[in-house]
Design a protein around this motif. Sequence first.
Motif, short mmCIF file in Angstrom:
data_model
loop_
_atom_site.label_atom_id
_atom_site.label_comp_id
_atom_site.label_asym_id
_atom_site.label_seq_id
_atom_site.Cartn_x
_atom_site.Cartn_y
_atom_site.Cartn_z
N VAL A 1 47.05 17.42 99.70
CA VAL A 1 48.25 18.24 99.59
C VAL A 1 48.42 18.75 98.16
CG1 VAL A 1 49.38 16.99 101.48
CG2 VAL A 1 49.78 16.26 99.12
N GLU A 2 49.33 19.70 98.02
CA GLU A 2 49.56 20.28 96.70
C GLU A 2 50.27 19.30 95.77
OE1 GLU A 2 51.61 24.27 94.79
OE2 GLU A 2 51.33 24.12 96.95
N ASP A 3 51.33 18.70 96.26
CA ASP A 3 52.15 17.78 95.45
C ASP A 3 53.08 17.02 96.38
OD1 ASP A 3 54.11 19.67 96.16
OD2 ASP A 3 54.02 20.67 94.22
N THR A 4 54.02 16.27 95.81
CA THR A 4 54.92 15.47 96.63
C THR A 4 55.80 16.34 97.52
OG1 THR A 4 56.51 15.33 94.82
CG2 THR A 4 54.94 13.51 95.05
N GLU A 5 56.21 17.48 97.03
CA GLU A 5 57.03 18.39 97.86
C GLU A 5 56.24 18.89 99.06
OE1 GLU A 5 59.01 21.55 95.77
OE2 GLU A 5 59.58 20.20 94.14
N ASP A 6 54.99 19.22 98.85
CA ASP A 6 54.14 19.67 99.95
C ASP A 6 53.97 18.56 100.98
OD1 ASP A 6 52.48 21.53 101.32
OD2 ASP A 6 50.69 20.69 100.37
N PHE A 7 53.77 17.33 100.49
CA PHE A 7 53.66 16.21 101.43
C PHE A 7 54.97 16.00 102.18
CE2 PHE A 7 54.22 11.71 102.50
CZ PHE A 7 53.23 11.63 103.47
N ALA A 8 56.10 16.14 101.50
CA ALA A 8 57.40 16.00 102.17
C ALA A 8 57.53 17.01 103.30
CB ALA A 8 58.53 16.15 101.17
N ARG A 9 57.05 18.24 103.08
CA ARG A 9 57.08 19.26 104.13
C ARG A 9 56.20 18.85 105.31
NH1 ARG A 9 53.52 22.65 105.66
NH2 ARG A 9 52.20 22.35 103.84
N ILE A 10 54.99 18.39 105.03
CA ILE A 10 54.08 17.97 106.11
C ILE A 10 54.68 16.76 106.83
CG2 ILE A 10 51.81 16.94 106.56
CD1 ILE A 10 50.75 18.80 104.33
N HIS A 11 55.27 15.85 106.09
CA HIS A 11 55.90 14.67 106.69
C HIS A 11 57.01 15.10 107.65
CE1 HIS A 11 58.57 11.17 106.89
NE2 HIS A 11 57.46 10.47 106.78
N LEU B 1 44.99 17.78 106.86
CA LEU B 1 44.47 16.47 107.24
C LEU B 1 42.96 16.49 107.05
CD1 LEU B 1 45.02 13.67 108.56
CD2 LEU B 1 44.47 14.75 110.74
N LEU B 2 42.46 15.58 106.25
CA LEU B 2 41.02 15.49 105.99
C LEU B 2 40.35 14.50 106.93
CD1 LEU B 2 40.94 15.42 102.09
CD2 LEU B 2 40.61 17.38 103.61
N GLU B 3 41.03 13.38 107.19
CA GLU B 3 40.44 12.33 108.01
C GLU B 3 41.54 11.61 108.78
OE1 GLU B 3 38.22 9.59 105.56
OE2 GLU B 3 37.29 11.23 104.44
N CYS B 4 41.17 11.11 109.95
CA CYS B 4 42.04 10.23 110.73
C CYS B 4 41.14 9.18 111.36
CB CYS B 4 42.79 11.01 111.82
SG CYS B 4 43.75 9.94 112.92
N HIS B 5 41.46 7.92 111.13
CA HIS B 5 40.64 6.83 111.63
C HIS B 5 41.49 5.87 112.46
CE1 HIS B 5 37.46 7.92 108.78
NE2 HIS B 5 38.43 8.12 107.92
N LEU C 1 34.41 21.93 98.41
CA LEU C 1 35.32 22.75 97.63
C LEU C 1 36.05 21.92 96.58
CD1 LEU C 1 36.85 24.84 100.55
CD2 LEU C 1 34.77 25.28 99.22
N ASP C 2 36.45 22.58 95.50
CA ASP C 2 37.21 21.93 94.45
C ASP C 2 38.68 21.96 94.86
OD1 ASP C 2 38.75 21.35 92.14
OD2 ASP C 2 37.10 22.00 90.85
N ARG C 3 39.19 20.81 95.32
CA ARG C 3 40.57 20.75 95.82
C ARG C 3 41.58 21.09 94.74
NH1 ARG C 3 40.61 15.13 98.71
NH2 ARG C 3 42.35 15.02 97.28
N ARG C 4 41.30 20.72 93.51
CA ARG C 4 42.23 21.00 92.41
C ARG C 4 42.39 22.51 92.23
NH1 ARG C 4 44.27 17.64 89.12
NH2 ARG C 4 42.81 16.00 89.56
N LYS C 5 41.29 23.24 92.27
CA LYS C 5 41.35 24.69 92.09
C LYS C 5 41.99 25.39 93.28
CE LYS C 5 37.57 24.95 88.83
NZ LYS C 5 36.22 25.41 88.55
N LEU C 6 42.06 24.71 94.41
CA LEU C 6 42.69 25.26 95.61
C LEU C 6 44.09 24.69 95.84
CD1 LEU C 6 39.55 25.20 97.89
CD2 LEU C 6 40.69 27.22 96.97
#
Length: 153
Positions: free
Chosen positions: A113-123, A95-99, A57-62
């Motif tokens: 993630v969508e942007d820094t705000e989205d990452f802050a929410r996930i964090h 989460l795409l990968e965990c190693h 999938l095109d992550r940018r378009k999603l």
Amino acid sequence: MNDIDAIDRRILVVLQKDGRITNAELAAQVHLSASACHRRVQRLEQIGLIRNFAALLDRRKLSRATTVYVEITLSGQATELLEAFERAVRTIPDLLECHLMAGTADYLLKLAVEDTEDFARIHRQYLTRLPGVAQMHSSFALRTVVETTALRL
């Protein structure tokens, strides 16, 4: 890879580029009859070399264009702690990968993630609640230079 020959390798190369190719087109590209090609693809699936077929999938378009890598160091290495961490990390959306890593960090996570705000929410909602975390370091990818799912055969 001793179970495969040059024709199998050619099949795998073509399928890595285009998993939706018809069997007839694949057979023509690898110079086999359609039935022989189909049998080989089935065999490659049965022996586990072809694990699955998926759409990329095109992550940018999603609205998931931002890639974040998170290095996590745990407070210990007890089996119970590793298992609890791995169970919890599977619940993180985007989460795409965990190693499990060798080196300075115990785990490396890759998130879309969508942007820094989205990452802050996930964090806030997920990463800070992971069990046994002693240290966490996040890095944002500025630009993707190379991205592929194809293996060299």
